[in-house]
Design a protein around this motif. Sequence first.
Motif, PDB file in Angstrom:
ATOM      1  N   LEU A 124       0.805  -1.224   0.000  1.00 45.88           N
ATOM      2  CA  LEU A 124       0.000   0.000   0.000  1.00 45.88           C
ATOM      3  C   LEU A 124       0.838   1.275   0.000  1.00 45.88           C
ATOM      4  CD1 LEU A 124      -2.264  -2.077   0.575  1.00 45.88           C
ATOM      5  CD2 LEU A 124      -3.266  -0.403   2.141  1.00 45.88           C
ATOM      6  N   PRO A 125       1.930   1.361   0.785  1.00 46.81           N
ATOM      7  CA  PRO A 125       2.739   2.590   0.747  1.00 46.81           C
ATOM      8  C   PRO A 125       3.340   2.852  -0.635  1.00 46.81           C
ATOM      9  CG  PRO A 125       3.250   1.308   2.709  1.00 46.81           C
ATOM     10  CD  PRO A 125       2.419   0.438   1.833  1.00 46.81           C
ATOM     11  N   VAL A 126       3.748   1.789  -1.328  1.00 49.04           N
ATOM     12  CA  VAL A 126       4.298   1.948  -2.677  1.00 49.04           C
ATOM     13  C   VAL A 126       3.210   2.449  -3.619  1.00 49.04           C
ATOM     14  CG1 VAL A 126       5.206   0.684  -4.671  1.00 49.04           C
ATOM     15  CG2 VAL A 126       6.131   0.260  -2.383  1.00 49.04           C
ATOM     16  N   VAL A 141      -2.392  -5.020  -6.208  1.00 55.49           N
ATOM     17  CA  VAL A 141      -2.791  -6.385  -5.864  1.00 55.49           C
ATOM     18  C   VAL A 141      -3.525  -6.366  -4.528  1.00 55.49           C
ATOM     19  CG1 VAL A 141      -1.890  -8.656  -5.209  1.00 55.49           C
ATOM     20  CG2 VAL A 141      -0.929  -7.442  -7.178  1.00 55.49           C
ATOM     21  N   GLY A 142      -4.664  -7.034  -4.464  1.00 59.08           N
ATOM     22  CA  GLY A 142      -5.465  -7.019  -3.247  1.00 59.08           C
ATOM     23  C   GLY A 142      -5.210  -8.206  -2.339  1.00 59.08           C
ATOM     24  N   GLY A 143      -5.898  -8.208  -1.210  1.00 59.52           N
ATOM     25  CA  GLY A 143      -5.770  -9.284  -0.240  1.00 59.52           C
ATOM     26  C   GLY A 143      -5.919  -8.744   1.165  1.00 59.52           C
ATOM     27  N   ARG A 144      -5.670  -9.606   2.138  1.00 56.42           N
ATOM     28  CA  ARG A 144      -5.671  -9.165   3.539  1.00 56.42           C
ATOM     29  C   ARG A 144      -4.443  -8.288   3.779  1.00 56.42           C
ATOM     30  NH1 ARG A 144      -3.018 -11.083   8.088  1.00 56.42           N
ATOM     31  NH2 ARG A 144      -2.291 -12.939   6.956  1.00 56.42           N
ATOM     32  N   VAL A 145      -4.652  -7.126   4.361  1.00 57.83           N
ATOM     33  CA  VAL A 145      -3.540  -6.203   4.583  1.00 57.83           C
ATOM     34  C   VAL A 145      -2.966  -6.411   5.988  1.00 57.83           C
ATOM     35  CG1 VAL A 145      -2.838  -3.788   4.731  1.00 57.83           C
ATOM     36  CG2 VAL A 145      -4.465  -4.507   2.977  1.00 57.83           C
ATOM     37  N   ARG A 146      -1.681  -6.718   6.045  1.00 56.49           N
ATOM     38  CA  ARG A 146      -1.011  -6.858   7.335  1.00 56.49           C
ATOM     39  C   ARG A 146      -0.726  -5.471   7.902  1.00 56.49           C
ATOM     40  NH1 ARG A 146       3.951  -9.154   8.041  1.00 56.49           N
ATOM     41  NH2 ARG A 146       3.280  -9.795  10.114  1.00 56.49           N
ATOM     42  N   HIS A 147      -1.118  -5.239   9.148  1.00 61.62           N
ATOM     43  CA  HIS A 147      -0.949  -3.917   9.749  1.00 61.62           C
ATOM     44  C   HIS A 147       0.516  -3.532   9.884  1.00 61.62           C
ATOM     45  CE1 HIS A 147      -5.200  -3.562  10.515  1.00 61.62           C
ATOM     46  NE2 HIS A 147      -5.216  -4.683  11.200  1.00 61.62           N
ATOM     47  N   THR A 149       3.211  -4.290   8.086  1.00 60.53           N
ATOM     48  CA  THR A 149       3.959  -3.955   6.874  1.00 60.53           C
ATOM     49  C   THR A 149       3.122  -3.239   5.819  1.00 60.53           C
ATOM     50  OG1 THR A 149       3.463  -6.116   5.915  1.00 60.53           O
ATOM     51  CG2 THR A 149       5.528  -5.910   7.181  1.00 60.53           C
ATOM     52  N   ARG A 150       1.811  -3.154   6.005  1.00 63.77           N
ATOM     53  CA  ARG A 150       0.896  -2.547   5.018  1.00 63.77           C
ATOM     54  C   ARG A 150       0.995  -3.271   3.681  1.00 63.77           C
ATOM     55  NH1 ARG A 150       1.005  -0.539   9.506  1.00 63.77           N
ATOM     56  NH2 ARG A 150       0.631   1.645  10.023  1.00 63.77           N
ATOM     57  N   ALA A 151       1.157  -4.590   3.722  1.00 65.07           N
ATOM     58  CA  ALA A 151       1.259  -5.401   2.518  1.00 65.07           C
ATOM     59  C   ALA A 151       0.063  -6.345   2.426  1.00 65.07           C
ATOM     60  CB  ALA A 151       2.553  -6.212   2.534  1.00 65.07           C
ATOM     61  N   ALA A 152      -0.446  -6.534   1.203  1.00 66.98           N
ATOM     62  CA  ALA A 152      -1.548  -7.468   0.967  1.00 66.98           C
ATOM     63  C   ALA A 152      -1.004  -8.890   0.875  1.00 66.98           C
ATOM     64  CB  ALA A 152      -2.292  -7.099  -0.305  1.00 66.98           C
TER      65      ALA A 152
END
Length: 253
Positions: A124-126, A141-147, A149-152
């Motif tokens: 998400l930050p990128v 790219v979507g998915g569950r976002v880890r708090h 790292t803000r990554a799906a």
Amino acid sequence: MYAPERRQEILRLARAAGRVDVLALAEEFQVTAETVRRDLKALDRAGLVRRVHGGALPAGRLDFEPDLAEREGTAADQKDRIARAALAELPDGGSVILDAGSTVGRLAALIPLDLTLTVVTHALPVAARLAGHPGIELHLVGGRVRHRTRAAVDAWALRAYAEIRADVLFLAANGFAPGTGLTTPDPAEAAVKRAAVAAARRVVLLADSAKAGQEQFARFGELSEVDLLITDAGLDPAQQAAVRAAGTEVALA
């Protein structure tokens, strides 16, 4: 300062900062690096720290995953140099995957406005940095976002990467070594990284030298799957030789 006092202070610093560095400790206490290594060895035997390449982590923190803000502030100068060096690997008019990582995020912020790219990212930050870029066709790219790292992550992200083939992946890792490969603390993020590696024709790993020799919980690939490692001059000659022996080119920024 006597050795027991020094070791107590080293332990305090390790617990406060999450990591201690041999050379920095030697300068701090005005002793040799070898003296610090003996201190760390004694603390490791006592179960108080875990030794890693170039320093030590407090016990129980070997797989500690720093949050995004902490990672952004760690080794900032080295990460800036690595990101600038990585600009030469961007394929003008081509397609890239940008992994979730603080150094990859720095690369995203440096992409010239006159460059044309197709960018795919699960970070998400990128995506936020590139959403307004006039020359970029951005795919999130979507998915569950880890708090942390803000990554799906998880199934949506894995399916998306299974359906594409990009020119270059700019990859991040928490640890790398010829023997243990590429590692990161979280298995869900490791799975997405593995899928991203499979989705790219060329893999460029952006990692500062402090990550060399570190081993985290979740393994997601072999070093031989990386075409190019861009790191800083802190990677010693023996480590450079080992990485090259695995078939990976090394560039020092």
